[in-house]
Design a protein around this motif. Structure first.
Motif, short mmCIF file in Angstrom:
data_model
loop_
_atom_site.label_atom_id
_atom_site.label_comp_id
_atom_site.label_asym_id
_atom_site.label_seq_id
_atom_site.Cartn_x
_atom_site.Cartn_y
_atom_site.Cartn_z
N TYR A 192 0.84 -1.21 0.00
CA TYR A 192 0.00 0.00 0.00
C TYR A 192 0.87 1.26 0.00
N LEU A 193 1.89 1.27 0.86
CA LEU A 193 2.73 2.46 0.97
C LEU A 193 3.55 2.70 -0.29
N VAL A 194 4.01 1.63 -0.92
CA VAL A 194 4.76 1.77 -2.17
C VAL A 194 3.87 2.35 -3.27
N THR A 195 2.67 1.80 -3.41
CA THR A 195 1.73 2.28 -4.43
C THR A 195 1.41 3.75 -4.21
N LYS A 196 1.20 4.13 -2.96
CA LYS A 196 0.88 5.52 -2.63
C LYS A 196 2.06 6.44 -2.96
N ALA A 197 3.27 6.02 -2.60
CA ALA A 197 4.44 6.86 -2.86
C ALA A 197 4.64 7.09 -4.35
N LEU A 198 4.51 6.03 -5.13
CA LEU A 198 4.69 6.15 -6.58
C LEU A 198 3.61 7.04 -7.19
N ALA A 199 2.38 6.90 -6.71
CA ALA A 199 1.28 7.73 -7.22
C ALA A 199 1.53 9.21 -6.93
N GLU A 200 2.26 9.49 -5.87
CA GLU A 200 2.57 10.88 -5.51
C GLU A 200 3.85 11.37 -6.18
N GLY A 201 4.44 10.51 -7.03
CA GLY A 201 5.61 10.92 -7.80
C GLY A 201 6.95 10.72 -7.11
N HIS A 202 6.96 9.94 -6.04
CA HIS A 202 8.21 9.68 -5.31
C HIS A 202 8.88 8.44 -5.88
N THR A 203 9.96 8.61 -6.57
CA THR A 203 10.60 7.48 -7.26
C THR A 203 12.02 7.21 -6.77
N GLU A 204 12.58 8.08 -5.92
CA GLU A 204 13.99 7.98 -5.54
C GLU A 204 14.23 6.80 -4.60
N PRO A 205 15.49 6.31 -4.55
CA PRO A 205 15.83 5.15 -3.71
C PRO A 205 15.47 5.31 -2.24
N ILE A 206 15.51 6.53 -1.69
CA ILE A 206 15.21 6.71 -0.27
C ILE A 206 13.79 6.24 0.06
N TYR A 207 12.91 6.26 -0.93
CA TYR A 207 11.53 5.85 -0.66
C TYR A 207 11.41 4.34 -0.48
N HIS A 208 12.45 3.61 -0.86
CA HIS A 208 12.47 2.19 -0.51
C HIS A 208 12.43 2.03 1.01
N ALA A 209 13.19 2.86 1.72
CA ALA A 209 13.18 2.81 3.19
C ALA A 209 11.92 3.43 3.77
N LEU A 210 11.49 4.55 3.20
CA LEU A 210 10.35 5.25 3.78
C LEU A 210 9.04 4.49 3.63
N THR A 211 8.98 3.58 2.66
CA THR A 211 7.76 2.77 2.49
C THR A 211 7.85 1.41 3.19
N LEU A 275 20.87 5.74 1.39
CA LEU A 275 19.92 5.70 0.29
C LEU A 275 19.66 7.08 -0.30
N GLU A 276 20.15 8.12 0.38
CA GLU A 276 19.95 9.49 -0.10
C GLU A 276 21.10 9.97 -0.98
N LYS A 277 22.08 9.13 -1.24
CA LYS A 277 23.23 9.56 -2.02
C LYS A 277 22.79 10.00 -3.42
N TYR A 285 22.30 0.70 -2.15
CA TYR A 285 22.00 0.35 -0.77
C TYR A 285 20.55 -0.11 -0.58
N VAL A 286 19.94 -0.54 -1.67
CA VAL A 286 18.56 -1.00 -1.60
C VAL A 286 18.54 -2.51 -1.39
N TRP A 287 18.05 -2.91 -0.23
CA TRP A 287 17.76 -4.31 0.10
C TRP A 287 16.66 -4.30 1.14
N SER A 288 16.15 -5.46 1.44
CA SER A 288 15.01 -5.52 2.36
C SER A 288 15.25 -6.55 3.46
N PRO A 289 14.87 -6.17 4.71
CA PRO A 289 14.40 -4.85 5.12
C PRO A 289 15.45 -3.79 4.84
#
Length: 473
Positions: A192-211, A275-277, A285-289
């Motif tokens: 849900y959070l990923v879909t919402k972030a993308l719909a709001e135009g947030h595409t940068e790697p930091i949003y991997h952590a924020l979602t 992730l903000e570099k 630096y994108v991995w999960s968690p």
């Protein structure tokens, strides 16, 4: 040929002493003083620690993910592991609905059998505990010695299992003598959070952590713990990153629940700001968690020191920055998840842990080798230096300094997430079952020499639960 290791300091999870080691027919046959060296190759370990080979319980080699495949296979990945002091790995075998479990395992044998240069076993992923899977599972456990099962509570579109599957797996594991490993994140909330972030135009790697907030990890960890307890089963929480999850594990262990936890080098050393570099460098630096706020590092170190987290897995899952990480340049959710750590797991735990006084030397051996061997049915064949154990041995220079860099590492990936980090302590020579794989920092092993490890069933008697209430934050 017989070998004698002499003049070194032997370190296990419980002891530290000076003695010689006699190796013959792949095994340690004698430990003592003034051993008969007739006909033996003498290995001088003066000034070195003699450690048991590292056991990495968490790797993803030659694994398909996000429409691509990891860049390290069982050849390059195990060579890199050997350079880093790891002599055994347990890799994740993915099951799919279109294959039987036996077919899935055979696929992983084909990936590994003629490539691995160190010993290896498999965990088995379960994403649907249907009748056919549950009927076949005990046969796989017995015939293949695959005594650990993996459940994902995340990756909704790829791997995520529902709570019914998780609970049924716990029940089957208790009956069959397997340990259930769980990736604990709330995949539905994250989706849900990923879909919402993308719909709001947030595409940068930091949003991997924020979602993928820490609360999603804490919630899923608590849920997995309670379902395991309800089934009176056993749980191993993989790649713990944050206080929310670490405290759940500590609280459960204080109640006597059969719960163990793992963290990874990346969570001890890196943080969310990576992730903000700029210039899309954050994708490395994108991995999960995801990486967390820096203060969580102290929580994880304290958990390792207190014994509330027991192991350090690399979660090796390498994707080249050029070509593969770039797949998500315009959509962070398409960045392949994973990073390269199999080669540096051993050294960074020593350098950042022992040398900086965060853990003791014996704890280092326990975390990097012994506990994983015990939890995953390999002890005392692996994970210690003892008469009768496999001669998996690391000759380690505790004072050697080096700088981690993609220019000098042996992983098949074009970047290092730890680029420029200075470490103290380095494996010099590494033996697997008494044969050199690394000798004087040079690879001398043979492709395909690694053996498949049929593992014993889970034995709670080999691992302890300390029922001492503790909060780690």
């Amino acid at each position: 040929m017989k070998k004698i290791i002499t003049n070194g300091t032997i370190v296990t999870a419980t002891d530290k002493f000076e003695a010689d080691i006699l190796i013959e027919d792949e095994k340690i046959v004698q430990i003592g003083y003034d051993l008969n060296s007739d006909g033996a190759e003498v290995i001088d370990a003066t000034g070195m620690y003699v450690f048991p080979g590292g056991v990495d319980p968490h790797t993803h080699l030659d694994m398909p993910f996000n429409n691509t495949v990891t860049d390290d296979d069982f050849e390059t990945g195990t060579i890199a592991a050997a350079y880093g002091g790891t002599t055994s790995i347990v890799d994740f075998c993915l099951s799919t609905p279109d294959k039987t479990l036996k077919e899935a395992v055979q696929t992983w044998h084909e990936k590994a059998d003629d490539k691995a240069v160190i010993d290896y076993g498999f965990h088995l992923m379960i994403n649907d505990a249907n009748d056919a899977v549950l009927e076949e599972l005990p046969q796989i456990i017995d015939s293949e010695g695959i005594t650990s099962l993996k459940i994902f509570l995340a990756y909704k579109k790829e791997f995520q299992a529902d709570d019914k599957t998780l609970f049924k797996t716990f029940v089957t594991a208790k009956e069959s003598g397997a340990l259930v490993m769980v990736h604990c994140e709330n995949g539905d909330v994250i989706d849900y959070l990923v879909t919402k972030a993308l719909a709001e135009g947030h595409t940068e790697p930091i949003y991997h952590a924020l979602t993928r907030p820490p609360q999603a990890e804490g919630e899923a960890t608590g849920r997995a713990i309670e379902l395991a307890a309800m089934a009176d089963s056993q749980l191993y929480v993989v790649h713990v990153t944050c206080a929310e999850a670490a405290n759940k594990i500590a609280e459960a262990r204080a109640k006597g629940y059969k719960v163990w936890g793992e963290t990874c080098p990346q969570y001890l050393l890196l943080d969310q700001t990576d992730l903000e570099k700029p210039d899309f460098e954050g994708a490395k630096y994108v991995w999960s968690p995801p990486l967390r706020e820096k203060w969580n590092q102290d929580v994880l170190w304290n958990a390792l020191k207190a014994g509330q987290l027991q192991t350090l897995g690399s979660d090796q899952c390498s994707f080249n920055f050029n070509g593969k990480k770039q797949l998500g340049r315009n959509d962070f959710s398409k960045i392949p998840n994973g990073g390269p750590f199999i080669e540096d797991r051993f050294s960074v735990l020593y350098s950042e842990g022992v040398k900086k006084g965060r853990i003791t030397l014996n704890q280092f051996v326990d975390i990097v080798s012994t506990q994983a061997a015990k939890l995953f049915g390999l002890f005392p064949q692996k994970g210690t230096i003892a008469v009768g154990s496999d001669a998996d041995i690391v000759l380690f220079d505790p004072n050697k300094e080096r700088v981690i860099s993609a220019e000098t590492h042996h992983m098949n990936v074009d970047y290092s997430a730890l680029e420029g980090m200075k470490v103290v302590g380095e494996p010099i020579s590494v033996l697997v079952r008494g044969e050199y794989v690394i000798k004087d920092k040079q690879f001398v092993g043979k492709q395909g020499s690694g053996k498949y490890l049929k593992r014993k069933k889970f034995n709670q008697g080999e691992v302890e639960i300390d029922t001492v209430p503790t909060t780690l934050s």
